[in-house]
Scaffold this motif. Structure first.
Motif, PDB file in Angstrom:
ATOM      1  N   LEU A  82       0.850  -1.154  -0.061  1.00  0.00           N
ATOM      2  CA  LEU A  82       0.059  -0.172   0.040  1.00  0.00           C
ATOM      3  C   LEU A  82       0.867   1.185   0.149  1.00  0.00           C
ATOM      4  N   GLY A  86       1.116   3.907  -3.189  1.00  0.00           N
ATOM      5  CA  GLY A  86       0.766   5.458  -2.829  1.00  0.00           C
ATOM      6  C   GLY A  86       1.635   6.411  -3.130  1.00  0.00           C
ATOM      7  N   ASP A  91      -0.695   9.331  -4.117  1.00  0.00           N
ATOM      8  CA  ASP A  91      -2.199   9.337  -3.610  1.00  0.00           C
ATOM      9  C   ASP A  91      -1.920   9.446  -1.732  1.00  0.00           C
ATOM     10  N   ASP A  93      -4.459   9.752   0.060  1.00  0.00           N
ATOM     11  CA  ASP A  93      -5.386   9.127   1.028  1.00  0.00           C
ATOM     12  C   ASP A  93      -4.709   7.389   1.167  1.00  0.00           C
ATOM     13  N   SER A  94      -4.116   6.793   0.434  1.00  0.00           N
ATOM     14  CA  SER A  94      -3.233   5.679   0.559  1.00  0.00           C
ATOM     15  C   SER A  94      -2.137   5.692   1.509  1.00  0.00           C
ATOM     16  N   GLU A  97      -3.541   6.308   4.941  1.00  0.00           N
ATOM     17  CA  GLU A  97      -4.016   4.975   5.697  1.00  0.00           C
ATOM     18  C   GLU A  97      -2.870   4.009   5.943  1.00  0.00           C
TER      19      GLU A  97
END
Length: 370
Positions: A82, A86, A91, A93-94, A97
């Protein structure tokens, strides 16, 4: 947090988990799981119910432990992917997270790492827990029942089987005493830090004037013995008393003298059992408890630390190791480790892992300092 820093944390967590896997000896654990599964598949398993419960309970606990470790390893691999995706795609948001998951993993791995601190002679054993009401009258008996519920709920959260051996009910409410086994590897090493006097402060539900009441209960934790443990008890050293079971009834309960009380005459240790329907079964279960307590007593005397293993506490003022304050404010505080929380209901519902982990680390530090 920068991507590079997150990558470094993931690598550190991976190294810590590898160390934990080595200490837990996963190949040995998987081999034992395979052996237990073979035993569970035997058609005559339940011919011996006590052994069947032991086998199925240990299999369940080992499978849960193995699954816990493998899930952490899988989550580490997933968060690494992830984070990589990301970073490549920019990204946010990734990345956020991934950071949140790394923090969650850090807490989970830190909790599991505590297991590696359990290296005492009997730490890997299952646990026998005895709770006795102390000073405080009916409130103390009610508190003893609250503690029993707390430890059973903790066991349920971890999917650890619990077997109740004996329950002595108080006249008005709550329990005079209770003894139960927690059938999980390392249950003794984990819960041994819970031994001692617990103190409750609250508005008494049994006081018609609504006054604040302080009450106490003692928790004793000893290891469950295995067949290889050499504890011989001559018959003439044990007095056997039979009586009628008390509390909620059932078929043949409260109708026959099936409950058994054993008194070890040389030491004065008394145990009882009334969970089975037959006197013979109760006597066998009581003997298991008696042998476990005598072993704890023997080891404690050898080390001149009786209170440490046997939890031989008075359950009164000046002896408490943890306070549960429900009024005038909400606070549970361990007086040894200084760990505390204001979420008293969660603690009484079995969320005590943080207290246990703090206790294990405190015990290790005390041992190292000594």
């Amino acid at each position: 947090m920068a991507t590079t820093d997150l990558n470094d944390r993931i690598k550190q967590l991976g190294a810590t988990l590898t160390s934990i896997e080595r200490v837990l000896d996963l190949p040995k654990m998987e081999a034992e799981i395979a052996d237990l599964q073979e035993q569970v598949g035997a058609p005559d398993l339940w011919d011996d119910q006590a052994n069947a419960q032991r086998v199925t309970g240990r299999l369940s606990a080992l499978q849960a432990e193995s699954e816990r470790v493998s899930n952490l390893r899988q989550r580490l691999e997933d968060v690494e992917v992830l984070l990589e995706l990301g970073a490549e795609e920019g990204d946010a948001d990734s990345l956020a997270e991934a950071e949140a998951e790394v923090n969650r993993l850090a807490n989970s791995i830190d909790s599991l790492e505590v297991r590696t601190l359990l290296s005492g002679e009997y730490d890997e054993r299952e646990a026998l827990v005895t709770i006795r009401s102390g000073a405080g009258g009916v409130d103390a008996a009610d508190f003893a029942e609250m503690l029993q519920r707390m430890y059973i709920r903790w066991s349920e959260r971890h999917k650890y089987p619990v077997e109740i051996y004996d329950t002595s009910y108080a006249e008005e409410a709550g329990l005079k005493s209770t003894t139960f086994a927690i059938r999980a590897p390392y249950a003794y090493g984990t819960l041994s830090v819970e031994a001692g006097t617990h103190r409750l402060v609250r508005i008494s539900p049994f006081d018609n004037q609504g006054r604040r009441q302080t009450s106490f209960a003692a928790v004793e934790v000893v290891p469950v013995l295995e067949e290889t443990d050499n504890i011989e008890i001559p018959e003439d050293e044990v007095r056997v008393d039979v009586y009628r079971s008390s509390g909620p009834g059932g078929q043949s309960v409260n109708t026959t003298d099936s409950a058994v009380r054993l008194t070890h005459i040389p030491t004065g240790v008394v145990v009882s059992c009334q969970n089975e329907k037959s006197q013979l079964q109760n006597k066998a279960s009581a003997m298991v408890i008696l042998k476990a307590k005598l072993l704890a007593l023997k080891k404690a005397e050898e080390r001149a630390h009786l209170d440490e293993l046997r939890g031989d506490v008075q359950a009164s003022w000046g002896d408490q190791m943890r306070n549960y304050v429900l009024n005038p404010y909400q606070l549970v505080k361990d007086l040894r480790t200084e760990y505390e929380t204001g979420n008293t209901q969660a603690v009484l519902d079995g969320e005590i892992d943080d207290f246990i982990e703090a206790g294990i680390r405190w015990r290790r530090n005390q041992s190292t300092a000594a």
